[in-house]
Design a protein around this motif. Structure first.
Motif, short mmCIF file in Angstrom:
data_model
loop_
_atom_site.label_atom_id
_atom_site.label_comp_id
_atom_site.label_asym_id
_atom_site.label_seq_id
_atom_site.Cartn_x
_atom_site.Cartn_y
_atom_site.Cartn_z
N ASP A 38 28.43 30.02 70.92
CA ASP A 38 27.17 30.64 71.37
C ASP A 38 26.05 29.62 71.46
OD1 ASP A 38 28.34 33.15 71.44
OD2 ASP A 38 27.38 33.86 69.60
N TRP A 39 25.14 29.83 72.41
CA TRP A 39 23.90 29.08 72.48
C TRP A 39 22.87 29.87 71.69
CZ3 TRP A 39 22.66 24.46 74.87
CH2 TRP A 39 23.69 23.86 75.59
N ARG A 41 18.81 29.65 69.56
CA ARG A 41 17.54 28.96 69.37
C ARG A 41 17.46 28.49 67.92
NH1 ARG A 41 13.48 32.32 69.39
NH2 ARG A 41 14.85 34.09 69.16
N SER A 52 17.27 24.69 71.82
CA SER A 52 18.47 25.52 71.98
C SER A 52 19.68 24.63 71.88
CB SER A 52 18.47 26.21 73.35
OG SER A 52 17.46 27.16 73.43
N GLY A 53 20.74 25.17 71.32
CA GLY A 53 21.96 24.40 71.19
C GLY A 53 23.17 25.30 71.04
N ARG A 54 24.34 24.69 71.12
CA ARG A 54 25.61 25.42 71.06
C ARG A 54 26.27 25.20 69.71
NH1 ARG A 54 29.40 25.97 76.13
NH2 ARG A 54 30.73 27.60 75.28
N VAL A 61 24.80 22.68 65.28
CA VAL A 61 24.21 23.05 66.57
C VAL A 61 24.02 21.78 67.40
CG1 VAL A 61 22.28 24.17 67.72
CG2 VAL A 61 23.06 25.03 65.52
N HIS A 62 24.71 21.72 68.53
CA HIS A 62 24.63 20.57 69.43
C HIS A 62 23.55 20.86 70.47
CE1 HIS A 62 28.37 18.62 68.01
NE2 HIS A 62 28.61 19.86 67.63
N VAL A 63 22.44 20.13 70.37
CA VAL A 63 21.31 20.36 71.26
C VAL A 63 21.42 19.46 72.49
CG1 VAL A 63 19.78 21.15 69.43
CG2 VAL A 63 19.82 18.75 70.01
N ALA A 64 20.83 19.92 73.59
CA ALA A 64 20.87 19.17 74.84
C ALA A 64 19.80 18.08 74.84
CB ALA A 64 20.66 20.12 76.01
#
Length: 65
Positions: A38-39, A41, A52-54, A61-64
């Motif tokens: 899931d993405w 916040r 936001s991240g996955r 959480v891997h953020v862009a």
């Protein structure tokens, strides 16, 4: 099949930003509940910035970039 939440709103999570060989990690707080893939916040606890991240299987959480 119901997806089981891995992270609940308010949980502390590890934020990861990777760009090539560069890897930056920070601590954040989940702003919503999420399951693997899931993405969601999150807020970086140092900068107070919302990102936001996955979610991965370890709850990171891997953020862009």
């Amino acid at each position: 099949v119901e997806r089981v939440p891995l992270v609940e709103r308010g949980d502390r999570v590890t934020l990861m930003l990777q760009h090539g060989p560069l890897l930056i990690q920070a601590i954040g707080r989940a702003q919503e509940t999420g399951a693997v893939g899931d993405w969601i916040r999150v807020v970086n606890l140092d900068s107070k910035r919302e990102l936001s991240g996955r979610l991965d299987r370890e709850g990171r959480v891997h953020v862009a970039f």
